[in-house]
Design an enzyme around this catalytic site. Structure first.
Site, mmCIF file in Angstrom:
data_model
loop_
_atom_site.group_PDB
_atom_site.id
_atom_site.type_symbol
_atom_site.label_atom_id
_atom_site.label_comp_id
_atom_site.label_asym_id
_atom_site.label_seq_id
_atom_site.Cartn_x
_atom_site.Cartn_y
_atom_site.Cartn_z
ATOM 1 N N CYS A 138 -6.543 -0.762 -5.165
ATOM 2 C CA CYS A 138 -6.211 0.013 -6.353
ATOM 3 C C CYS A 138 -7.432 0.180 -7.251
ATOM 4 C CB CYS A 138 -5.069 -0.639 -7.119
ATOM 5 S SG CYS A 138 -4.597 0.285 -8.596
ATOM 6 N N GLU A 213 -0.759 2.044 -1.049
ATOM 7 C CA GLU A 213 -1.310 3.076 -1.935
ATOM 8 C C GLU A 213 -0.986 4.468 -1.394
ATOM 9 O OE1 GLU A 213 -2.663 3.318 -4.778
ATOM 10 O OE2 GLU A 213 -3.502 1.375 -5.313
#
Length: 223
Positions: A138, A213
């Site tokens: 991230c 993600e």
């Protein structure tokens, strides 16, 4: 974009999952302005919820740390998340008529829950390095995306989002996190981490978080 020594190795270990994340259709839509506004706002609301749990994970890293330096780095990241990055979400959503109270009350999507609880679970079950491996996609992925989009011709529609993650402040944060990861690897695995039997496991942590993600972007495309 390269941050430190460990991150490029983890990124390579993730294989095709990494470009599937950093060059996702959602990212391309941010770059050329073609992403529908309702999809972007849906993403921002979910990302606000995500950042609450992400902040908790970085706070957990403080308790998992072995040194004061590690603790300070993690505490500073918590501060940046709570007082800077989340502020962008509140601002952009407020401009669209979505109050912060609405963000807090929003229903969490399953893709969001899966990702954040995975990171927290790894943090509780593993050690400091396991948690950093799950957190890294991230932080550093957004840095890579932001730097690439900011340096290229992009539409103004989502320029503020691009500018945030391509900014000097965010890029400095990425380099600091990368240095923290490198020091953590050296401390816990040694100077030749790829020869350690533990190396494959931390790569798996990073890869799974990368895959999650991709799922988060997929969720953003379907409000």
């Amino acid at each position: 974009m390269s941050y430190g020594n460990t991150f490029p190795l983890w990124r390579a270990a993730a294989g095709d999952h990494w470009p599937a994340y950093t060059r996702h259709a959602f990212v391309q839509g941010l770059a050329d302005g073609s992403l529908p506004r309702d999809a972007f706002m849906h993403y921002l609301v979910q990302d606000y919820i995500f950042l609450i749990h992400f902040s908790r994970a970085w706070a957990l890293a403080v308790s998992k740390a072995d040194t004061l330096d590690e603790m300070r780095h993690c505490a500073a990241t918590v501060h940046a998340l709570l007082n800077q990055e989340m502020g962008l979400h509140v601002k952009l959503c407020g401009e669209a008529g979505i109050a912060e109270a609405d963000l807090i009350a929003a229903e969490e999507r399953p893709e969001n829950l899966a990702y954040t609880r995975y990171v927290l679970d790894i943090g509780h079950r593993g050690d400091f390095l396991d948690l950093l491996a799950a957190l890294a996609p991230c932080v550093l992925g957004y840095g890579e995306i932001g730097a690439r989009l900011a340096a290229s011709d992009h539409a103004q529609t989502y320029a503020e989002w691009i500018g945030t993650y391509g900014s000097r402040d965010y890029q400095d944060l990425c380099h600091e996190v990368a240095a923290l990861i490198d020091a953590s690897v050296a401390r816990r695995i040694g100077p030749e981490p790829q020869t350690s039997p533990r190396w494959g496991l931390v790569c798996e942590r990073f890869t799974m978080a990368t895959r999650l993600e991709v799922g988060f972007w997929d969720m953003g495309m379907t409000p």
